[in-house]
Design an enzyme around this catalytic site. Structure first.
Site, PDB file in Angstrom:
ATOM      1  N   ASP A  16       0.800  -1.223   0.000  1.00 49.24           N
ATOM      2  CA  ASP A  16       0.000   0.000   0.000  1.00 49.24           C
ATOM      3  C   ASP A  16       0.830   1.270   0.000  1.00 49.24           C
ATOM      4  O   ASP A  16       0.581   2.172  -0.795  1.00 49.24           O
ATOM      5  CB  ASP A  16      -0.975  -0.005   1.188  1.00 49.24           C
ATOM      6  CG  ASP A  16      -2.081  -1.027   0.976  1.00 49.24           C
ATOM      7  OD1 ASP A  16      -2.678  -1.020  -0.124  1.00 49.24           O
ATOM      8  OD2 ASP A  16      -2.335  -1.834   1.883  1.00 49.24           O
ATOM      9  N   ARG A  97       2.728   6.490  16.535  1.00 56.36           N
ATOM     10  CA  ARG A  97       2.244   7.438  15.528  1.00 56.36           C
ATOM     11  C   ARG A  97       2.739   8.863  15.723  1.00 56.36           C
ATOM     12  O   ARG A  97       3.178   9.492  14.748  1.00 56.36           O
ATOM     13  CB  ARG A  97       0.712   7.391  15.434  1.00 56.36           C
ATOM     14  CG  ARG A  97       0.147   6.002  15.135  1.00 56.36           C
ATOM     15  CD  ARG A  97       0.905   5.317  14.044  1.00 56.36           C
ATOM     16  NE  ARG A  97       0.368   4.008  13.696  1.00 56.36           N
ATOM     17  CZ  ARG A  97       1.020   3.098  12.993  1.00 56.36           C
ATOM     18  NH1 ARG A  97       2.255   3.340  12.588  1.00 56.36           N
ATOM     19  NH2 ARG A  97       0.468   1.956  12.695  1.00 56.36           N
ATOM     20  N   ASP A 126      -5.334   5.408  13.160  1.00 49.52           N
ATOM     21  CA  ASP A 126      -3.998   5.912  12.858  1.00 49.52           C
ATOM     22  C   ASP A 126      -4.011   7.166  11.986  1.00 49.52           C
ATOM     23  O   ASP A 126      -3.194   8.059  12.168  1.00 49.52           O
ATOM     24  CB  ASP A 126      -3.152   4.809  12.220  1.00 49.52           C
ATOM     25  CG  ASP A 126      -2.732   3.766  13.248  1.00 49.52           C
ATOM     26  OD1 ASP A 126      -2.559   4.154  14.421  1.00 49.52           O
ATOM     27  OD2 ASP A 126      -2.589   2.594  12.892  1.00 49.52           O
ATOM     28  N   SER A 177      -4.135  -7.910   9.088  1.00 49.70           N
ATOM     29  CA  SER A 177      -3.467  -6.619   9.067  1.00 49.70           C
ATOM     30  C   SER A 177      -2.654  -6.538  10.347  1.00 49.70           C
ATOM     31  O   SER A 177      -3.186  -6.680  11.448  1.00 49.70           O
ATOM     32  CB  SER A 177      -4.513  -5.502   9.015  1.00 49.70           C
ATOM     33  OG  SER A 177      -3.933  -4.308   9.463  1.00 49.70           O
TER      34      SER A 177
HETATM   35  N1  ARG Z   1      -6.352  -0.761  17.109  1.00 51.14           N
HETATM   36  C1  ARG Z   1      -5.012  -0.383  17.376  1.00 51.14           C
HETATM   37  C2  ARG Z   1      -4.897   1.118  17.553  1.00 51.14           C
HETATM   38  O1  ARG Z   1      -5.773   1.820  17.159  1.00 51.14           O
HETATM   39  C3  ARG Z   1      -4.041  -0.887  16.355  1.00 51.14           C
HETATM   40  C4  ARG Z   1      -4.177  -0.297  14.982  1.00 51.14           C
HETATM   41  C5  ARG Z   1      -3.318  -0.936  13.922  1.00 51.14           C
HETATM   42  N2  ARG Z   1      -3.634  -2.329  13.832  1.00 51.14           N
HETATM   43  C6  ARG Z   1      -3.352  -3.151  12.829  1.00 51.14           C
HETATM   44  N3  ARG Z   1      -3.665  -4.388  12.994  1.00 51.14           N
HETATM   45  N4  ARG Z   1      -2.807  -2.775  11.714  1.00 51.14           N
HETATM   46  O2  ARG Z   1      -3.925   1.597  18.105  1.00 51.14           O
END
Ligand code: ARG
Length: 400
Positions: A16, A97, A126, A177
């Site tokens: 991606d 992040r 994110d 993911s």
């Molecule tokens: N739900 C978690 C958060 O908001 C992880 C997000 C990313 N998760 C992922 N499986 N790519 O911090």
């Protein structure tokens, strides 16, 4: 019309974010794409990622090794704040992040870019964390999020990439993911989308199944200085080493898994699996040391601050005046949170079995039930008379 001239793109090496490179140039008229890959201790090799970006059309491919900063400036403050979102998620992804956002903004300034970009979709947390952190750090920068607009399925993205020489994934790509850094892994999608289905063992990498863990418990003494983890079994360790070693130790005993349905910022409930062995053990141990070294009222008042702090991290407000004010409070409380916590690792549990501190507020003379007891029992009577007075008056007035 061109959306921006020069863009710094947060880059993971995956399909991606690779597709974002030609997409930004071809569809949105960006002249130059600079990619930035952050090493947060996720264990990927960075040199191939760097090459990959250049092959996909990046003008410059930057790599930032920031595992140190990630643990010290983002992970440790969260431990001092006992931060757990909805009482369970130790925020391992969320904490990365704001750091990545900072790297993007710094690189944009250094390279004279007028925008930054990321590969997040419009459904997750994110994107919010990136966008809000970026606008907090530099309100003049544009933020581009191709995946929020392109409407590609996974197959579409692969097909688009192939047109620009981006190889489709060699391995049959994982149905999950996954986000990963030194503090933990987050796993979602695939069959995990059915909340009634038990996660298959194959998704876990940092933690052993209980059936495979040692049949003997293992003890680890964790040292803290001012609320910051500083040693394991008496050895002073660099923050990154400490986390790596404790991930190994705790993961080997099957400690650190969380399976939860969580409330996302954008209103969706999602099922997410986490693995964060060291982080969960440290949060547990840190809280215990606070119970030894903080007064009752500070301990209890801090709980409300911790809840807010967790929300602030989850909801993308790392660079906010509220976070700064909470930090001032939390840092003040940590001044005397130094000492050692003994943890027993066994069959998926990290049990606190002992704690000590030079700043201990535990007073054996007052706590003991032996003849050494110094507590003035008679004083309790007057205390209780006054303590209960309001309740007594209420009862007298309202009883019929
Ligand atoms: N739900 C978690 C958060 O908001 C992880 C997000 C990313 N998760 C992922 N499986 N790519 O911090």
């Amino acid at each position: 019309m061109s959306r921006a001239e020069k863009v710094v793109l947060a880059y993971s090496g995956g399909v991606d974010t690779s597709v974002c490179i030609p997409y930004l140039k071809e569809e949105w008229g960006v002249k130059e794409v600079i990619t930035l890959a952050a090493n947060l201790g996720q264990g990927d090799e960075l040199e191939p990622i760097k090459e990959k970006a250049l092959k996909a059309g990046a003008a410059v491919s930057l790599v930032a090794d920031v595992t140190d900063t990630f643990i010290k400036d983002y992970g440790f403050p969260a431990i001092q704040a006992n931060a757990l979102y909805e009482n369970r998620y130790p925020l391992s992804t969320a904490l990365a992040r704001p750091l990545i956002a900072k790297l993007l903004v710094d690189a944009a300034v250094e390279h004279g870019a007028d925008a930054v970009a990321h590969g997040c979709t419009g459904k997750g947390n994110d994107q919010v964390r990136f966008d809000v952190s970026i606008m907090a750090l530099n309100p003049n920068l544009k933020v581009l999020a191709p995946a929020r607009e392109w409407g590609f399925s996974r197959e579409d993205a692969i097909a688009y990439g192939e047109r620009f020489g981006i190889p489709s994934p060699v391995k049959k790509s994982s149905p999950y993911s996954i986000d990963r850094n030194l503090l933990g892994r987050s796993i979602e999608a695939g069959i995990l989308e059915d909340p009634m289905i038990e996660p298959p063992e194959e998704i876990y990498l940092m933690t052993k199944a209980i059936a495979d863990t040692p049949d003997e418990p293992e003890y680890v003494d964790i040292g803290f200085e001012r609320g910051i983890p500083s040693s394991l079994n008496g050895d002073h360790l660099h923050p990154v080493t400490l986390i790596s070693q404790l991930n190994e130790l705790a993961g080997n005993h099957g400690i650190g898994r969380v399976d939860m349905l969580e409330n996302r910022l954008v209103g969706i409930k999602s099922r997410e699996i986490y693995e964060a062995p060291a982080l969960l053990v440290l949060l547990n141990a840190h809280r215990d040391l606070e119970s030894l070294t903080l007064t009752a009222d500070v301990t209890q008042y801090k709980r409300c601050m911790e809840e807010t702090y967790s929300q602030v991290i989850y909801k993308g407000l790392w660079y906010s005046p509220l976070k700064e004010a909470l930090d001032a409070f939390i840092q003040k409380t940590q001044e005397r949170v130094s000492g050692t916590v003994r943890v027993k690792l066994f069959k998926g549990n990290a049990t606190i079995v002992g704690r000590q501190s030079e700043n201990s507020l535990y007073t054996p003379d007052l706590a003991t039930y032996t003849s050494d007891d110094q507590f003035d029992h008679k004083a309790a009577e007057g205390f209780i008379y006054i303590w209960g007075l309001g309740t007594r008056i209420w009862s007298q007035q309202t009883r019929v």
